[in-house]
Design an enzyme around this catalytic site. Structure first.
Site, PDB file in Angstrom:
ATOM      1  N   ASP A  13       0.806  -1.227   0.000  1.00 40.80           N
ATOM      2  CA  ASP A  13       0.000   0.000   0.000  1.00 40.80           C
ATOM      3  C   ASP A  13       0.836   1.273   0.000  1.00 40.80           C
ATOM      4  OD1 ASP A  13      -2.257  -1.631   0.097  1.00 40.80           O
ATOM      5  OD2 ASP A  13      -2.265  -1.650   2.283  1.00 40.80           O
ATOM      6  N   LYS A  16       1.956   2.107  -5.166  1.00 43.78           N
ATOM      7  CA  LYS A  16       2.511   1.533  -6.408  1.00 43.78           C
ATOM      8  C   LYS A  16       1.598   1.815  -7.606  1.00 43.78           C
ATOM      9  CE  LYS A  16       2.426  -2.472  -4.332  1.00 43.78           C
ATOM     10  NZ  LYS A  16       2.176  -2.099  -2.930  1.00 43.78           N
ATOM     11  N   HIS A  41      -4.692  -1.615  -5.778  1.00 41.26           N
ATOM     12  CA  HIS A  41      -3.858  -0.515  -6.270  1.00 41.26           C
ATOM     13  C   HIS A  41      -4.767   0.634  -6.713  1.00 41.26           C
ATOM     14  CE1 HIS A  41      -0.332  -3.490  -7.191  1.00 41.26           C
ATOM     15  NE2 HIS A  41      -0.704  -3.469  -5.930  1.00 41.26           N
ATOM     16  N   GLN A 223       2.062  -6.076  -3.083  1.00 41.63           N
ATOM     17  CA  GLN A 223       2.546  -6.195  -1.704  1.00 41.63           C
ATOM     18  C   GLN A 223       3.865  -5.416  -1.549  1.00 41.63           C
ATOM     19  OE1 GLN A 223       1.443  -9.572  -3.202  1.00 41.63           O
ATOM     20  NE2 GLN A 223      -0.463  -8.579  -2.709  1.00 41.63           N
TER      21      GLN A 223
END
Ligand code: GDP
Ligand code: IMO
Ligand code: MG
Length: 435
Positions: A13, A16, A41, A223
Site C-alpha cells: 500500500d 505503487k 492498487h 505487496q
C-alpha cells in the site's frame, strides 16, 4: 531495453498503483508478476478513484498492453467483475492479456484461507482471505489449476478432482457448500473461461518482443519487500516473492531484462494484518496519520497500523531489491507536524542495538525503532512540482532518507492525484532511454 520494476518497499500500500499509472503513460507494456486480488492498487484521475486488484495499473491508458503474468494467482470471477466494472466506467480493456500459465484461485482456496485463519485464532496472520496462500500452496504441490485449463472441460474436471482429494479432511465443514460441488464448479469455471478466453495469451513472448524492439516494459509488483515470503517478516507475510527478482520468474524474463528497480515507500510506515512493526505508533498521532492519509485497506477496508518511517527496514528493502530509485509517496500527509521522526536503528531486549534488519524473528518482534528527530514543515506542499518548490525542511527530510539508504529519488508524491507528483532526473533518464 529498458525494463523497470516498480515494487513496494514496505508492507504494501505504498502507492505503487499511482506510480505505475504515471510510468505507463510512456511505456509499451505493463505486466503484473505476482500476488493476486489481495492487492488493491489505487489510481486517482481527475477526482475519479479506480481501485484495481488484478488488472495492471496501466489500463487507464487506452489500448496499453496490460498483462497478468504467469506468477500471478487469478480469481477468474474477480477478474471478470473487474473487467466489467472498468468497461462500465468507459475504460478500454482491449489491452488486457492473461498468461495461460497463471494459476487459478478456486472456491476451496477461499474456504481453506478462512479455515486456516480461524484455526490460528489469536495467532492469525490477518490474511486478506482471498485464497492466496492455499492457491500458491497448490501451485508448489503441483496440484494447481491454470488459466489454460479453463479451455478444456475434461482436463479441468480431472484437475479439480485431483486437487480436492487431499483436502477432504480440511474441507469437511464446507461439505454441503454448493460451491464445492465438482460439476457445478467445473461448469462455473468453464463459463468464466469462455469470458476470459479472448484475453488469454503468451504474456512472456509479448514482453520479449517489446524488449527486442526497445520498448519500455513496466514490471508491476504487488505487496512489498517486508511481506515477501523469503525476505519478509515470516510467517506474517504473503505467499509469494514480491521483491524485484520475482519479476523474472513471474513474467518470464531474465535478470538482464530489468534495468531499473524503483522502490515505493510512504513518507511514514503502515501495515495491515498481524506481525512485527518496530516503529508502530499507538497514540493519537497514529489516528491523525490514519485519518489524514486515509489509511484503510483498499482491499479489505481494515484500518492500517501506522508508524514512523523505518529506515533500517528501508535500507534492507533497497538491498534485497537492488533499488536504483526511490519513490517517496504521501509526503503531504506529514505536513503540519513540528517534528518528524525516522528509525535509524533498533533497540532490542537487554539493551541490544541493531543497525541492520535482524534476521531472527524473535528479535524483530521485540525491536523498537531508535528514532532520529527531523524538523517538520507547515507549508502546503500539494502544489510542488519540483524539489525546489518544497520547503527546506521537507527537502531535507527527503535528502536524509535518500542518503541513508543510498538510493536516489525518482518520484515524490505530494497528493493522491496523478498530477500531484514531483519527478526527478532519474525518471527523465528512464523515459529518455525509452523514447
Ligand atoms: P498500492 O497498493 O501500493 O498501489 O497503494 P494503495 O492504493 O493500496 O494505497 C495508497 C493510497 O495512497 C491510495 O489511496 C492512493 O490514492 C494514496 N496516495 C498515493 N500517493 C499519494 C500521495 O503522494 N499523497 C497522498 N495524500 N495520497 C497518496
Ligand atoms: P498491495 O499490492 C498490504 C497482507 C495481508 C496480510 C498478509 C498475508 O495493495 O500493496 P494474504 O492475503 O496475502 O495471504 O495476506 O499480507 N497483504 C497486504 N498488505 N497491501 C497488499 O497489497 C497486501 N496483500 C497482502 O494484510 O497481513
Ligand atoms: Mg494496496
Amino acid at each position: 531495453m529498458p525494463g523497470v520494476a516498480i515494487v513496494g518497499a514496505q508492507w504494501g500500500d505504498e502507492g505503487k498503483g499511482k506510480v505505475v499509472d504515471l510510468v505507463a503513460e510512456r511505456s509499451d507494456v505493463v505486466i503484473r508478476f505476482q500476488g493476486g486480488n489481495n492487492a488493491g492498487h489505487t489510481i486517482v484521475r481527475r477526482g475519479d478513484v479506480f481501485k484495481l486488484h488484478l488488472i495492471p495499473s496501466g489500463i487507464l491508458h487506452a489500448g496499453r498492453i496490460c498483462a497478468i503474468g504467469n506468477g500471478v494467482v487469478v480469481n477468474p470471477r474477480v477478474l471478470t467483475e473487474e473487467i466489467d466494472g472498468l468497461k462500465r466506467r468507459g475504460v478500454d480493456t482491449s489491452g488486457l492479456r492473461i498468461s495461460a500459465n497463471a494459476h487459478l484461485i478456486m472456491p476451496y482456496h477461499l474456504m481453506l484461507d478462512h479455515a486456516g485463519e480461524a484455526k490460528l485464532g489469536k495467532l492469525e496472520i490477518g490474511t486478506t482471505r482471498r485464497g492466496i496462500g492455499p492457491c500458491y500452496a497448490d501451485k508448489a504441490a503441483r496440484l494447481g489449476i491454470r488459466v489454460q485449463d479453463l479451455l478444456d472441460e475434461s482436463i479441468l474436471k480431472k484437475k479439480i478432482m485431483t486437487a480436492l482429494d487431499p483436502k477432504q479432511q480440511s474441507l469437511r465443514p464446507y461439505a454441503k457448500d454448493p460451491l464445492l460441488d465438482l460439476h457445478a464448479m467445473t461448469e462455473d469455471y468453464r463459463t468464466l473461461g469462455h469470458r476470459l478466453e479472448p484475453y488469454i495469451a503468451d504474456t512472456s513472448r509479448i514482453v520479449w518482443e517489446t524488449l527486442d524492439r526497445d520498448g519500455l516494459v513496466v514490471y508491476e509488483g504487488a505487496q512489498g519487500a517486508l511481506l515477501d515470503i523469503d525476505q519478509g517478516t515470516y510467517p506474517f507475510v504473503t505467499s509469494s516473492n514480491c521483491v524485484a527478482g520475482a519479476a523474472c520468474a513471474g513474467a518470464g524474463v531474465g535478470p538482464k531484462d530489468i534495468h531499473e528497480v524503483w522502490g515505493v515507500v510512504k513518507a511514514y510506515q503502515t501495515r495491515v494484518g498481524s506481525g512485527p512493526f518496530p516503529t508502530e505508533l499507538h497514540d493519537e498521532l497514529a489516528d491523525t496519520i490514519r485519518a489524514r492519509g486515509g489509511e484503510y485497506g483498499t482491499t479489505t477496508g481494515r484500518p492500517r497500523r501506522c508508524g514512523w518511517l523505518d529506515l533500517v527496514a528501508l535500507r534492507y528493502a533497497a538491498r534485497i531489491n537492488g533499488l536504483t530509485g526511490l519513490v517517496v509517496t504521501k509526503l503531504d500527509v506529514l505536513t503540519g507536524l513540528d517534528t518528524v521522526y525516522v528509525a535509524t536503528g533498533y533497540l532490542g531486549s537487554e539493551g541490544a542495538t541493531f543497525d541492520e534488519f535482524p534476521y531472527h524473528q524473535s528479535i524483530v518482534h521485540k525491536a523498537r525503532g531508535e528514532l532520529t528527530a527531523l524538523p517538520g514543515w507547515d507549508e502546503d506542499i500539494t502544489g510542488a512540482r519540483s524539489l525546489d518548490d518544497l520547503p527546506d525542511n521537507a527537502r531535507r527530510y527527503l535528502e536524509y532518507v535518500s542518503d541513508f539508504v543510498g538510493v536516489p529519488l525518482a518520484f515524490v508524491g505530494v497528493g493522491p492525484g496523478r498530477e500531484e507528483i514531483i519527478a526527478t532526473e532519474v525518471v527523465e533518464g528512464l523515459m529518455g532511454a525509452a523514447a
